[in-house]
Scaffold this motif. Sequence first.
Motif, mmCIF file in Angstrom:
data_model
loop_
_atom_site.group_PDB
_atom_site.id
_atom_site.type_symbol
_atom_site.label_atom_id
_atom_site.label_comp_id
_atom_site.label_asym_id
_atom_site.label_seq_id
_atom_site.Cartn_x
_atom_site.Cartn_y
_atom_site.Cartn_z
ATOM 1 N N GLY A 1 73.648 97.647 53.209
ATOM 2 C CA GLY A 1 73.655 99.108 53.219
ATOM 3 C C GLY A 1 73.006 99.725 54.442
ATOM 4 N N LYS A 2 73.056 98.995 55.572
ATOM 5 C CA LYS A 2 72.469 99.553 56.785
ATOM 6 C C LYS A 2 73.413 100.556 57.445
ATOM 7 N N SER A 3 72.842 101.467 58.237
ATOM 8 C CA SER A 3 73.676 102.374 59.020
ATOM 9 C C SER A 3 74.349 101.564 60.119
ATOM 10 N N LEU A 4 75.384 102.130 60.730
ATOM 11 C CA LEU A 4 76.102 101.403 61.774
ATOM 12 C C LEU A 4 75.158 100.999 62.903
ATOM 13 N N LYS A 5 74.246 101.907 63.226
ATOM 14 C CA LYS A 5 73.321 101.658 64.339
ATOM 15 C C LYS A 5 72.378 100.481 64.021
ATOM 16 N N GLU A 6 71.775 100.546 62.842
ATOM 17 C CA GLU A 6 70.863 99.465 62.427
ATOM 18 C C GLU A 6 71.609 98.141 62.310
ATOM 19 N N ALA A 7 72.798 98.223 61.745
ATOM 20 C CA ALA A 7 73.594 97.013 61.541
ATOM 21 C C ALA A 7 73.924 96.364 62.882
ATOM 22 N N ARG A 8 74.259 97.201 63.862
ATOM 23 C CA ARG A 8 74.574 96.684 65.199
ATOM 24 C C ARG A 8 73.364 95.972 65.784
ATOM 25 N N ARG A 9 72.194 96.598 65.600
ATOM 26 C CA ARG A 9 70.980 96.002 66.155
ATOM 27 C C ARG A 9 70.701 94.646 65.509
ATOM 28 N N SER A 10 70.802 94.578 64.177
ATOM 29 C CA SER A 10 70.478 93.301 63.539
ATOM 30 C C SER A 10 71.564 92.264 63.854
ATOM 31 N N ALA A 11 72.816 92.705 63.991
ATOM 32 C CA ALA A 11 73.887 91.765 64.345
ATOM 33 C C ALA A 11 73.653 91.197 65.743
ATOM 34 N N GLU A 12 73.201 92.047 66.655
ATOM 35 C CA GLU A 12 72.917 91.573 68.017
ATOM 36 C C GLU A 12 71.808 90.529 68.000
ATOM 37 N N ALA A 13 70.792 90.773 67.168
ATOM 38 C CA ALA A 13 69.673 89.830 67.079
ATOM 39 C C ALA A 13 70.162 88.478 66.551
ATOM 40 N N ILE A 14 70.985 88.525 65.520
ATOM 41 C CA ILE A 14 71.490 87.277 64.932
ATOM 42 C C ILE A 14 72.350 86.513 65.941
ATOM 43 N N CYS A 15 73.217 87.238 66.664
ATOM 44 C CA CYS A 15 74.076 86.587 67.650
ATOM 45 C C CYS A 15 73.245 85.958 68.756
ATOM 46 N N ALA A 16 72.195 86.650 69.159
ATOM 47 C CA ALA A 16 71.315 86.115 70.197
ATOM 48 C C ALA A 16 70.690 84.807 69.718
ATOM 49 N N GLU A 17 70.272 84.801 68.461
ATOM 50 C CA GLU A 17 69.659 83.614 67.875
ATOM 51 C C GLU A 17 70.628 82.428 67.891
ATOM 52 N N LEU A 18 71.913 82.722 67.657
ATOM 53 C CA LEU A 18 72.917 81.660 67.619
ATOM 54 C C LEU A 18 73.484 81.354 69.006
ATOM 55 N N GLY A 19 73.076 82.143 70.013
ATOM 56 C CA GLY A 19 73.604 81.934 71.347
ATOM 57 C C GLY A 19 75.035 82.413 71.504
ATOM 58 N N LEU A 20 75.385 83.460 70.770
ATOM 59 C CA LEU A 20 76.728 84.037 70.876
ATOM 60 C C LEU A 20 76.642 85.261 71.781
ATOM 61 N N GLU A 21 77.445 85.252 72.856
ATOM 62 C CA GLU A 21 77.321 86.306 73.863
ATOM 63 C C GLU A 21 78.608 87.106 74.037
ATOM 64 N N ARG A 22 78.498 88.156 74.854
ATOM 65 C CA ARG A 22 79.614 89.070 75.145
ATOM 66 C C ARG A 22 80.287 89.522 73.852
ATOM 67 N N LEU A 23 79.569 90.352 73.139
ATOM 68 C CA LEU A 23 79.945 90.684 71.768
ATOM 69 C C LEU A 23 81.001 91.771 71.676
ATOM 70 N N GLU A 24 81.373 92.374 72.798
ATOM 71 C CA GLU A 24 82.407 93.409 72.750
ATOM 72 C C GLU A 24 83.804 92.806 72.886
ATOM 73 N N ARG A 25 83.879 91.487 72.915
ATOM 74 C CA ARG A 25 85.189 90.842 73.056
ATOM 75 C C ARG A 25 86.012 90.924 71.770
ATOM 76 N N ASP A 26 87.325 90.694 71.910
ATOM 77 C CA ASP A 26 88.171 90.506 70.741
ATOM 78 C C ASP A 26 88.003 89.065 70.269
ATOM 79 N N THR A 27 88.224 88.842 68.983
ATOM 80 C CA THR A 27 88.027 87.490 68.457
ATOM 81 C C THR A 27 89.034 86.503 69.054
ATOM 82 N N ALA A 28 90.189 87.013 69.524
ATOM 83 C CA ALA A 28 91.204 86.131 70.110
ATOM 84 C C ALA A 28 90.701 85.458 71.385
ATOM 85 N N GLN A 29 89.656 86.020 71.989
ATOM 86 C CA GLN A 29 89.152 85.463 73.248
ATOM 87 C C GLN A 29 88.072 84.402 73.034
ATOM 88 N N LEU A 30 87.739 84.120 71.777
ATOM 89 C CA LEU A 30 86.634 83.195 71.522
ATOM 90 C C LEU A 30 87.107 81.742 71.481
#
Lengths: 239, 314
Positions: free
Chosen positions: A108-137
């Motif tokens: 139930g997070k706001s879009l802003k909070e959710a984005r922040r926590s998603a960025e933190a999780i991706c950083a932890e997993l070493g997932l970068e360039r998060l504005e990409r489309d999934t087809a580019q992964l």
Amino acid sequence: MSKLVTTGLTKAFSGLVAVNDVSFTMEEGEILGIIGPNGAGKTTFIHLVSGILMPSSGRVEFKGKDITYMPAHERSRLGIARTYQLIHPLENLKVIENVMIGAVFSRGKSLKEARRSAEAICAELGLERLERDTAQLSILEIKKMEIARALANEPEVLFLDEVMAGLNSDETLQLIATVKRIALERKMAVGVVEHVMGVIRELTQRVIVLEAGELIAEGPYETVSKNPRVIEAYLGGAA
Amino acid sequence: MKLKSSYIVVAVLSVIAIAFPAFLGAYPLNVARSIMTYMALAISWDMLLRSGQISFGIAGLFGLGSYASALAVLRGGMDPMLSIVFAAAFAGVMAYALGFAILRLRSMYFSITTLALMEIFRIVMHNLHDFSGGPEGVVLPSVIFKGASPALYWLCLAGLFLTIGVSWFFEKSKMHLALTAIRNDETSARSSGVNIFNYLLIAFVITSVLQGMMGAIQVQSYGFTTPDTAFDANFTLLPLAMALLGGIHSTIGPMAGAVLLGVASEWLKLKIPYGHLVVYGIIIILVILFMPQGLFGLARKARRERSKAGASHE
């Protein structure tokens, strides 16, 4: 109290009993291996626990609460998350949005909070360039994205259904280390389905073995792997 | 900076749209109203499509709104403006009730059911002689705003602005995440806490409210309706063609498609009466064959290709 308990969990698909009378528990901070030959019912078992399928009989409890027939989206809010054996990227959403979604709808997070926590999780997993489309992964990145999406639910119980499949050994080692670290940090109970026994040995403290829907063995990997019934299940009953 | 300039463009276009009656006569304003009505329907259809649900029931909700508004004025003595609000709410309540049944369906089963519902509404209105006037339809004692073209134009524009606003909200809020997730993969959506049925119901009710509202505006502006005009299949087919041409899953796509097809059809109507429908058919076929994502989809794809090419040169 145990995080997750199933009692006599059974699922029959018109005659075929895919999961048969399985009772088990998962404790806080534990990494549990779920192994068994193809068609043993591992994925069906996770479907039952995560609410994607409803059981024919038996009971599922989460922290003492009966959730046997609770819909999947409510379970994810409660704290049960999972990944899928077959990848499920949301191809019309960007990588970051794929990960955010759990934080928005389960937490139930706001879009802003959710984005922040998603960025933190991706950083932890070493997932970068998060504005990409999934087809580019790459396949490794998609697997990481799916783990990140599950983690964005902030689960207490997490199931990883063959996330290492399709990765090379370097990538597998790297992902094992990451999963281990995150599970420890967050005190999650993690259930891991894998066919690569090296992964199970490295990652898990305890293993359950399914064969033809039934739980046939339970214990540390070293013991279970010497169990004659388990060896028979994997190698066939010729001997 | 980019955001600001786009706001300016929107503001300028809005002012131009509002100021149209200052330099256009009754006929062009009438054409504009027709295009705006189709545009609002095209956008509302697209809003539900973002969840993957293809509705063929636009004309059903549109006609329901028309009749609810006309009968509220005629039988209930309601104020015409208020009757538009009433009709929108009525369409919403109907969608809410029906949604419990039909939103459990998917893909073509959903589409066919919405098409059948439209037909049921039409037949009911056709046969309720005493209440709805039967096949002759209803005639209102007077047209809203005494039929003044500028006022009718602004009323229709207000309906369109509201539709665009809601659609924009759908694009910018968590509705976007929910609907896209449902469209792409319901299993993933559920595992991420999305209550699929709830979000489908919200989208279905809101788009039905908008369609009912446009139907009510239409009937109050013309002062009469019949089952065959209110539930005309064109109110389903033309918005669909417009959204497909412009580009689905966006607000701007259906808008562009409505302007292009709307203007083209007015021109074609004069050149080849009824031939414009043939041209519509051909456009739908060509779009589906060669650019299923529509004009804006093509533009998006081109931009993506360019950014990919740029990335590989790094």
